[in-house]
Write a protein that holds these residues in place. Structure first.
Motif, PDB file in Angstrom:
ATOM      1  N   SER A 285       1.074  -1.205  -0.034  1.00 19.73           N
ATOM      2  CA  SER A 285      -0.113  -0.008  -0.189  1.00 19.73           C
ATOM      3  C   SER A 285       0.800   1.201  -0.255  1.00 19.73           C
ATOM      4  N   VAL A 286       0.740   2.137  -1.075  1.00 21.23           N
ATOM      5  CA  VAL A 286       1.613   3.493  -1.301  1.00 21.23           C
ATOM      6  C   VAL A 286       0.342   4.113  -0.698  1.00 21.23           C
ATOM      7  N   ILE A 287       0.849   5.201   0.548  1.00 23.68           N
ATOM      8  CA  ILE A 287       0.440   6.099   0.786  1.00 23.68           C
ATOM      9  C   ILE A 287       0.433   7.032   1.250  1.00 23.68           C
ATOM     10  N   ARG A 288       1.765   7.367   0.502  1.00 22.54           N
ATOM     11  CA  ARG A 288       1.883   9.154   0.134  1.00 22.54           C
ATOM     12  C   ARG A 288       3.031   8.883  -1.290  1.00 22.54           C
ATOM     13  N   THR A 289       3.117   9.550  -2.229  1.00 23.14           N
ATOM     14  CA  THR A 289       3.562  10.217  -3.600  1.00 23.14           C
ATOM     15  C   THR A 289       4.275  12.101  -3.148  1.00 23.14           C
ATOM     16  N   TRP A 290       4.791  12.281  -4.305  1.00 24.99           N
ATOM     17  CA  TRP A 290       5.365  13.852  -3.894  1.00 24.99           C
ATOM     18  C   TRP A 290       6.247  13.606  -4.833  1.00 24.99           C
ATOM     19  N   THR A 291       6.715  15.239  -5.256  1.00 24.30           N
ATOM     20  CA  THR A 291       7.890  15.715  -6.406  1.00 24.30           C
ATOM     21  C   THR A 291       8.914  16.502  -5.587  1.00 24.30           C
ATOM     22  N   GLY A 292      10.182  16.647  -6.220  1.00 24.30           N
ATOM     23  CA  GLY A 292      11.215  18.034  -5.630  1.00 24.30           C
ATOM     24  C   GLY A 292      11.927  18.108  -6.584  1.00 24.30           C
ATOM     25  N   PHE A 293      12.849  19.205  -6.887  1.00 30.21           N
ATOM     26  CA  PHE A 293      13.265  19.678  -8.003  1.00 30.21           C
ATOM     27  C   PHE A 293      15.012  19.533  -7.254  1.00 30.21           C
ATOM     28  N   ARG A 294      16.057  18.913  -8.005  1.00 29.83           N
ATOM     29  CA  ARG A 294      17.423  18.743  -7.986  1.00 29.83           C
ATOM     30  C   ARG A 294      17.712  19.861  -9.130  1.00 29.83           C
ATOM     31  N   ALA A 295      18.927  20.555  -7.783  1.00 26.40           N
ATOM     32  CA  ALA A 295      19.730  21.234  -8.847  1.00 26.40           C
ATOM     33  C   ALA A 295      20.922  20.307  -9.937  1.00 26.40           C
ATOM     34  N   ALA A 296      20.693  21.019 -10.857  1.00 23.72           N
ATOM     35  CA  ALA A 296      21.577  19.630 -12.471  1.00 23.72           C
ATOM     36  C   ALA A 296      22.526  20.678 -12.298  1.00 23.72           C
ATOM     37  N   THR A 297      24.000  20.120 -13.244  1.00 24.81           N
ATOM     38  CA  THR A 297      24.671  21.180 -13.741  1.00 24.81           C
ATOM     39  C   THR A 297      25.040  20.086 -14.867  1.00 24.81           C
ATOM     40  N   PRO A 298      25.536  20.678 -16.102  1.00 25.07           N
ATOM     41  CA  PRO A 298      25.511  20.114 -17.447  1.00 25.07           C
ATOM     42  C   PRO A 298      26.458  18.882 -16.863  1.00 25.07           C
ATOM     43  N   ASP A 299      27.796  18.975 -16.054  1.00 24.92           N
ATOM     44  CA  ASP A 299      29.087  18.032 -16.587  1.00 24.92           C
ATOM     45  C   ASP A 299      28.818  17.326 -14.652  1.00 24.92           C
ATOM     46  N   SER A 300      27.001  16.922 -14.168  1.00 22.82           N
ATOM     47  CA  SER A 300      26.907  16.510 -13.090  1.00 22.82           C
ATOM     48  C   SER A 300      27.897  16.637 -11.534  1.00 22.82           C
ATOM     49  N   LEU A 301      28.670  17.196 -11.741  1.00 20.45           N
ATOM     50  CA  LEU A 301      29.182  17.698 -10.721  1.00 20.45           C
ATOM     51  C   LEU A 301      28.895  19.308 -10.378  1.00 20.45           C
ATOM     52  N   PRO A 302      28.858  19.608  -8.044  1.00 16.24           N
ATOM     53  CA  PRO A 302      28.602  20.966  -7.808  1.00 16.24           C
ATOM     54  C   PRO A 302      29.484  21.936  -8.191  1.00 16.24           C
ATOM     55  N   LEU A 303      28.347  22.988  -7.911  1.00 22.09           N
ATOM     56  CA  LEU A 303      29.133  24.340  -7.617  1.00 22.09           C
ATOM     57  C   LEU A 303      29.811  24.977  -6.482  1.00 22.09           C
ATOM     58  N   ILE A 304      31.178  24.728  -6.370  1.00 21.19           N
ATOM     59  CA  ILE A 304      31.873  24.868  -4.764  1.00 21.19           C
ATOM     60  C   ILE A 304      32.928  25.690  -4.715  1.00 21.19           C
ATOM     61  N   GLY A 305      32.458  26.983  -4.299  1.00 19.92           N
ATOM     62  CA  GLY A 305      33.916  28.301  -4.356  1.00 19.92           C
ATOM     63  C   GLY A 305      32.938  29.353  -4.714  1.00 19.92           C
ATOM     64  N   PRO A 306      33.724  29.647  -4.919  1.00 23.38           N
ATOM     65  CA  PRO A 306      33.949  31.664  -5.413  1.00 23.38           C
ATOM     66  C   PRO A 306      32.748  32.082  -6.571  1.00 23.38           C
ATOM     67  N   HIS A 307      32.385  32.501  -6.215  1.00 21.46           N
ATOM     68  CA  HIS A 307      31.668  33.235  -7.766  1.00 21.46           C
ATOM     69  C   HIS A 307      32.711  33.906  -8.829  1.00 21.46           C
ATOM     70  N   PRO A 308      32.910  33.470 -10.215  1.00 16.54           N
ATOM     71  CA  PRO A 308      34.105  33.860 -10.933  1.00 16.54           C
ATOM     72  C   PRO A 308      34.305  35.581 -11.125  1.00 16.54           C
ATOM     73  N   GLU A 309      32.935  36.233 -11.301  1.00 18.99           N
ATOM     74  CA  GLU A 309      32.888  37.348 -11.671  1.00 18.99           C
ATOM     75  C   GLU A 309      32.083  38.312 -10.932  1.00 18.99           C
ATOM     76  N   TYR A 350      34.918  21.704  -8.874  1.00 20.63           N
ATOM     77  CA  TYR A 350      33.927  21.604  -8.660  1.00 20.63           C
ATOM     78  C   TYR A 350      34.006  23.237  -8.301  1.00 20.63           C
ATOM     79  N   LEU A 351      34.663  23.823  -8.670  1.00 21.28           N
ATOM     80  CA  LEU A 351      35.238  25.782  -8.644  1.00 21.28           C
ATOM     81  C   LEU A 351      34.002  25.892  -9.960  1.00 21.28           C
ATOM     82  N   PRO A 352      32.844  27.102  -9.375  1.00 18.74           N
ATOM     83  CA  PRO A 352      31.959  27.585 -10.331  1.00 18.74           C
ATOM     84  C   PRO A 352      32.600  28.301 -11.446  1.00 18.74           C
TER      85      PRO A 352
END
Length: 358
Positions: A285-309, A350-352
């Motif tokens: 018995s499934v009692i709950r379903t839901w959705t969420g949104f992942r933050a994805a990048t083109p190379d599947s690695l996160p952005l970690i570090g200083p903004h370049p600009e 991981y640098l932006p």
């Protein structure tokens, strides 16, 4: 009082950043207009796993997994930490070959695994269907209840003097802190335009309580192709046992949709894929379903570090489905970067700046 650092976002990545920064002696203000540990953190599965899609991904996930393991003696019961292990399931001979290659890759990097042949699978997971080729068991992987983990990390930072502000942030310029860490997942692009992050929708379902129905985190060996490919839509078999005895069922991925409603077409595809591997799931018995949104990048690695600009802005976003696993490593890397210290692993992959224009 002007704090040293503002952290925008109180999901598990933002909470981990606040925890690491405050532990290093910096004064911190955290801003989030919603419930701490909500958003993508509450929508995820809570898997802490060493992943091998790329060398950089493995380095980050393995480092962070070690940080989680060191925290285990301190974790309160409500975080529901369990060393369940991951069983990567091979449906046929081709996938079995991929599993053996994965085992060799892990072994070369010090990860202990065990190959279960077709005869051993029913003992490990009695509800898997007959006829599967085998599976690779990675015993060191774990499961947590991520919303409580985020709240706990946030509370640790607050206990050191950090301030939590239950408010949204309209612009980075409105913040007076000396440094700003943008850690608000898919919403990061609203504060810092033109960053390489896209929302990727996912569905999940959870059943009533069926203790011991599933014993390990179960993932099909075709999962990485689904998870890190760039098709508009995909589903994969991914089932997790919960502390409560419930069964958490995933996973789906969709680009180019921003509505949070459960889409029954995608849900049916996802559940159908799960039933292909575990036919008895159809009777639960499934009692709950839901959705969420992942933050994805083109190379599947996160952005970690200083903004370049943009001065005084650091990014901690783009983790897609690995934000829970890599949250602690992200916090350590961000703190080291802001302080100008060496981190436990190199931050360069991981640098932006790798997506900087021009």
């Amino acid at each position: 009082m002007i704090r040293d650092v503002a952290v925008v976002g109180a999901g598990i990545v933002g909470a981990a950043c606040a925890d690491a920064l405050s532990r290093k002696g910096l004064s911190v203000a955290i801003y989030d207009g919603s419930t701490p540990g909500g958003g993508a953190t509450a929508a995820g599965m809570g898997h802490i796993v060493a992943m091998d899609d790329s060398e950089a991904q493995f380095t980050l996930t393995r480092y962070s997994q070690g940080l989680w393991d060191r925290l285990v003696p301190e974790l309160p019961a409500q975080i529901e930490f369990e060393r369940r292990g991951t069983l990567w399931v091979a449906a046929d001979e081709e996938e079995m070959g991929a599993g053996i290659a994965k085992q060799q890759w892990y072994a070369a990097r010090g990860v202990s695994t065990e190959w279960l042949d077709a005869a051993a699978l029913p003992d490990a997971e009695p509800n898997l269907r007959a006829g599967l080729a085998g599976g690779l068991l990675v015993r060191g992987d774990s499961v947590i209840y991520a919303p409580c983990a985020a709240r706990w990390l946030l509370d640790r930072a607050i206990a050191r003097g950090a301030e939590f502000h239950s408010s949204t942030v309209a612009t980075v310029a409105a913040l007076r802190e000396k440094a700003v860490v943008v850690a608000c997942g898919t919403a990061s692009g609203q504060l810092v335009p033109d960053i390489a992050v896209r929302p990727r929708k996912g569905h999940l379902a959870i059943t009533d309580r069926y203790p011991d129905f599933v014993r390990h985190q179960l993932v099909e060996l075709g999962y990485l192709k689904s998870a890190h490919g760039h098709d508009a839509e995909s589903v994969a078999f991914n089932v997790q046992p919960r502390w409560t005895g419930q069964v958490l069922v995933g996973s789906s991925r969709q680009y180019d949709t921003e509505t949070p409603e459960v889409e029954h077409r995608m849900l049916a595809r996802m559940l159908g894929r799960a039933v292909e591997y575990m036919p008895r799931l159809a009777a639960l018995s499934v009692i709950r379903t839901w959705t969420g949104f992942r933050a994805a990048t083109p190379d599947s690695l996160p952005l970690i570090g200083p903004h370049p600009e943009i001065e005084r802005v650091w990014l901690a976003t783009g983790h897609e489905g690995l934000g829970i696993t890599t949250s602690l490593a992200t916090g350590e890397l961000i703190a080291a970067s802001i302080l100008g210290h060496a981190a436990g692993i190199p931050i360069e992959p991981y640098l932006p700046a790798r997506f900087a224009h021009g």
